[in-house]
Motif scaffolding. Structure first.
Motif, PDB file in Angstrom:
ATOM      1  N   LEU A  35       0.738  -1.313  -0.007  1.00 56.72           N
ATOM      2  CA  LEU A  35      -0.007   0.144  -0.158  1.00 56.72           C
ATOM      3  C   LEU A  35       0.896   1.174  -0.086  1.00 56.72           C
ATOM      4  O   LEU A  35       1.495   1.341   1.106  1.00 56.72           O
ATOM      5  CB  LEU A  35      -0.832   0.079   1.244  1.00 56.72           C
ATOM      6  N   GLY A  36       0.614   2.247  -1.008  1.00 56.70           N
ATOM      7  CA  GLY A  36       1.403   3.537  -1.181  1.00 56.70           C
ATOM      8  C   GLY A  36       2.585   3.226  -2.078  1.00 56.70           C
ATOM      9  O   GLY A  36       3.073   2.247  -2.494  1.00 56.70           O
ATOM     10  N   PRO A  37       3.279   4.360  -2.332  1.00 55.39           N
ATOM     11  CA  PRO A  37       3.013   5.732  -1.719  1.00 55.39           C
ATOM     12  C   PRO A  37       1.809   6.312  -2.230  1.00 55.39           C
ATOM     13  O   PRO A  37       1.432   6.051  -3.499  1.00 55.39           O
ATOM     14  CB  PRO A  37       4.271   6.715  -2.052  1.00 55.39           C
ATOM     15  N   LEU A  38       1.078   7.161  -1.550  1.00 59.76           N
ATOM     16  CA  LEU A  38      -0.351   7.664  -1.962  1.00 59.76           C
ATOM     17  C   LEU A  38      -0.165   9.227  -1.678  1.00 59.76           C
ATOM     18  O   LEU A  38       0.360   9.593  -0.282  1.00 59.76           O
ATOM     19  CB  LEU A  38      -1.499   7.095  -1.181  1.00 59.76           C
ATOM     20  N   SER A  39      -0.735  10.094  -2.612  1.00 59.98           N
ATOM     21  CA  SER A  39      -1.093  11.189  -2.128  1.00 59.98           C
ATOM     22  C   SER A  39      -2.527  11.589  -1.218  1.00 59.98           C
ATOM     23  O   SER A  39      -3.030  10.463  -1.114  1.00 59.98           O
ATOM     24  CB  SER A  39      -1.374  11.953  -3.505  1.00 59.98           C
ATOM     25  N   LYS A  40      -2.708  12.469  -0.741  1.00 60.02           N
ATOM     26  CA  LYS A  40      -3.857  12.742   0.143  1.00 60.02           C
ATOM     27  C   LYS A  40      -5.111  12.630  -0.593  1.00 60.02           C
ATOM     28  O   LYS A  40      -5.945  11.763  -0.304  1.00 60.02           O
ATOM     29  CB  LYS A  40      -3.716  14.361   0.526  1.00 60.02           C
ATOM     30  N   ARG A  41      -4.957  12.699  -2.028  1.00 58.84           N
ATOM     31  CA  ARG A  41      -6.224  12.407  -2.872  1.00 58.84           C
ATOM     32  C   ARG A  41      -6.176  11.102  -2.996  1.00 58.84           C
ATOM     33  O   ARG A  41      -7.478  10.464  -2.990  1.00 58.84           O
ATOM     34  CB  ARG A  41      -6.214  13.241  -4.247  1.00 58.84           C
ATOM     35  N   GLY A  42      -4.987  10.419  -3.117  1.00 61.03           N
ATOM     36  CA  GLY A  42      -5.234   8.953  -3.588  1.00 61.03           C
ATOM     37  C   GLY A  42      -5.478   8.109  -2.190  1.00 61.03           C
ATOM     38  O   GLY A  42      -6.194   7.296  -2.441  1.00 61.03           O
ATOM     39  N   GLU A  43      -5.279   8.819  -1.046  1.00 62.67           N
ATOM     40  CA  GLU A  43      -5.790   8.113   0.295  1.00 62.67           C
ATOM     41  C   GLU A  43      -7.149   8.236   0.279  1.00 62.67           C
ATOM     42  O   GLU A  43      -7.826   7.251   0.437  1.00 62.67           O
ATOM     43  CB  GLU A  43      -5.017   8.711   1.292  1.00 62.67           C
ATOM     44  N   GLN A  44      -7.873   9.313  -0.137  1.00 66.73           N
ATOM     45  CA  GLN A  44      -9.253   9.390  -0.120  1.00 66.73           C
ATOM     46  C   GLN A  44     -10.155   8.454  -1.046  1.00 66.73           C
ATOM     47  O   GLN A  44     -10.920   7.737  -0.600  1.00 66.73           O
ATOM     48  CB  GLN A  44      -9.500  10.758  -0.522  1.00 66.73           C
ATOM     49  N   ARG A  45      -9.250   8.303  -2.361  1.00 64.19           N
ATOM     50  CA  ARG A  45     -10.013   7.537  -3.195  1.00 64.19           C
ATOM     51  C   ARG A  45      -9.876   5.896  -2.647  1.00 64.19           C
ATOM     52  O   ARG A  45     -10.724   5.273  -2.749  1.00 64.19           O
ATOM     53  CB  ARG A  45      -9.073   7.593  -4.509  1.00 64.19           C
ATOM     54  N   VAL A  46      -8.685   5.543  -2.008  1.00 64.37           N
ATOM     55  CA  VAL A  46      -8.408   4.185  -1.516  1.00 64.37           C
ATOM     56  C   VAL A  46      -9.640   3.932  -0.479  1.00 64.37           C
ATOM     57  O   VAL A  46     -10.142   3.082  -0.335  1.00 64.37           O
ATOM     58  CB  VAL A  46      -7.338   3.927  -0.812  1.00 64.37           C
ATOM     59  N   ARG A  47      -9.712   4.930   0.443  1.00 64.57           N
ATOM     60  CA  ARG A  47     -10.665   4.649   1.524  1.00 64.57           C
ATOM     61  C   ARG A  47     -12.165   4.512   1.087  1.00 64.57           C
ATOM     62  O   ARG A  47     -12.897   3.682   1.571  1.00 64.57           O
ATOM     63  CB  ARG A  47     -10.576   6.012   2.442  1.00 64.57           C
ATOM     64  N   ARG A  48     -12.280   5.197   0.001  1.00 60.87           N
ATOM     65  CA  ARG A  48     -13.592   5.275  -0.411  1.00 60.87           C
ATOM     66  C   ARG A  48     -13.910   3.922  -1.298  1.00 60.87           C
ATOM     67  O   ARG A  48     -14.774   3.266  -0.987  1.00 60.87           O
ATOM     68  CB  ARG A  48     -14.146   6.330  -1.424  1.00 60.87           C
ATOM     69  N   ALA A  49     -12.944   3.505  -2.112  1.00 63.38           N
ATOM     70  CA  ALA A  49     -13.191   2.403  -2.866  1.00 63.38           C
ATOM     71  C   ALA A  49     -13.143   1.206  -2.151  1.00 63.38           C
ATOM     72  O   ALA A  49     -13.942   0.300  -2.552  1.00 63.38           O
ATOM     73  CB  ALA A  49     -12.194   2.298  -3.996  1.00 63.38           C
ATOM     74  N   LEU A  50     -12.337   1.125  -1.050  1.00 65.77           N
ATOM     75  CA  LEU A  50     -12.110  -0.247  -0.467  1.00 65.77           C
ATOM     76  C   LEU A  50     -12.954  -0.137   1.018  1.00 65.77           C
ATOM     77  O   LEU A  50     -12.747  -0.997   1.879  1.00 65.77           O
ATOM     78  CB  LEU A  50     -10.646  -0.219  -0.176  1.00 65.77           C
ATOM     79  N   ARG A  51     -13.917   0.582   1.209  1.00 69.00           N
ATOM     80  CA  ARG A  51     -14.946   0.369   2.386  1.00 69.00           C
ATOM     81  C   ARG A  51     -15.586  -0.815   2.246  1.00 69.00           C
ATOM     82  O   ARG A  51     -16.160  -1.359   1.376  1.00 69.00           O
ATOM     83  CB  ARG A  51     -15.929   1.475   2.331  1.00 69.00           C
ATOM     84  N   GLY A  52     -15.184  -1.845   3.246  1.00 73.28           N
ATOM     85  CA  GLY A  52     -15.875  -2.985   3.410  1.00 73.28           C
ATOM     86  C   GLY A  52     -15.179  -4.116   2.496  1.00 73.28           C
ATOM     87  O   GLY A  52     -15.416  -5.268   2.610  1.00 73.28           O
TER      88      GLY A  52
END
Length: 332
Positions: free
Chosen positions: A112-129
């Protein structure tokens, strides 16, 4: 059960092909079928004896997803936007499409990573659950910080059996990577030093179409360019020691039981070497420290590597032992 596999496959990159070979073997060993999303589906299908789909044809991908029982996203370093935000978007989109088709999905033995702040947001949203199996402790902790459902696995390529080849203790394989010029210069210093010490030095590049320029820097040494993981494994199993910039130079050395050290051009290299108890140095690499590792035969923690192999097998058992009915046990 039909198991989809999404990753950086069909591009003749030895590391990713090693991951795919191991994944396909484990899927078949459990009596299931693999469906691989590939850049070169004809070559992938013939090489691995699987059904393969052109990864950039939306209609083909959508149809194939509908035939699956579950999708594995990975392994590899797919969840990062350092090289390209488009790459991250692609892999998250495949996951999202599979979920829209009602299929169970797993992030499978990735880093996992490196991720930009925007990338972190996309990952959080897409991988929920979504159950996320990460291949190193650093990625596991990063995933926890992002609020993901995390489990500790390991790189599938660790499960590739070593080829039956006699080891040559005097042979050292150096694995460079194009685009890391300072590391290449220090690898050349290391190669010169080892040759003076009486070692046979082999330069092994792992990605045709990319690594040719770096091989030109080592004109006075034995050189080879190989993307076939079986050939790479053969050379690494034959060596007495391996020094690698590329992650899978280190991972395939570990799988073959060959001592190794890494030059961490990327956090995933440091993460693997740290988990394996192996020597590693940050860019640009210290040729004196690496020479000392070879001359003193510094070993990784072989017990830790065996534990990683056990985790890799267990991750397959957890997601493939039966058609998913519920959640896998969460890592604590």
């Amino acid at each position: 059960m039909r198991v989809g596999v999404s990753g950086y496959y069909g591009f003749q990159n030895a590391g990713d092909e090693a991951i795919l070979e191991a994944i396909v073997h484990e899927i078949k060993a459990r009596g299931h079928e693999a469906v691989v999303f590939s850049h070169n589906p004809g070559e992938t299908a013939q090489r691995y004896g699987v059904e393969a789909v052109k990864r950039t044809q939306p209609l083909e991908v959508w149809k194939a997803l509908g035939t699956l029982d579950l999708l594995l996203s990975g392994g590899g370093g797919l969840l990062q936007d350092k090289t390209s935000s488009l790459s991250l978007w692609y892999y998250l989109t495949i996951l999202g499409l599979a979920r829209r088709r009602g299929k169970p999905v797993y992030v499978f033995n990735q880093s996992l990573g490196p991720l930009s702040k925007r990338g972190e947001q996309r990952v959080r949203r897409a991988l929920r659950g979504v159950p996320c199996f990460f291949r190193d402790e650093g990625s596991l902790e990063y995933g926890r910080k992002l609020g993901l459902e995390v489990h500790l696995g390991a790189d599938p390529a660790l499960l590739l059996p070593p080829p039956p080849v006699e080891r040559e203790p005097n042979m050292v394989v150096l694995v460079p990577k194009y685009g890391t010029e300072e590391a290449t210069a220090n690898l050349h210093k290391l190669a010169d030093r080892l040759r003076v010490e009486g070692y046979e030095v082999v330069i092994l590049a792992l990605q045709p179409g990319f690594d040719e320029p770096v091989l030109e820097k080592f004109g006075s040494f034995t050189r080879e360019l190989a993307w076939d993981p079986r050939r790479v494994s053969y050379l690494l199993a034959q060596a007495g020691y391996v020094i690698s910039v590329r992650l899978h130079g280190a991972i395939l050395a570990a799988a073959a039981g060959t001592p190794f050290a890494g030059i961490a051009y990327d956090p995933k290299v440091a993460g693997f070497c740290r988990d394996a108890g192996a020597v590693y140095v940050d860019l640009p690499g210290d040729p004196d420290l690496l020479a000392s590792a070879v001359l003193t035969q510094r070993q990784p923690n072989w017990s830790a590597i065996e534990t990683m192999k056990t985790r890799a097998r267990s991750s397959f058992d957890q997601v493939l032992s039966s058609r998913p009915q519920g959640r896998v046990q969460r890592s604590r």
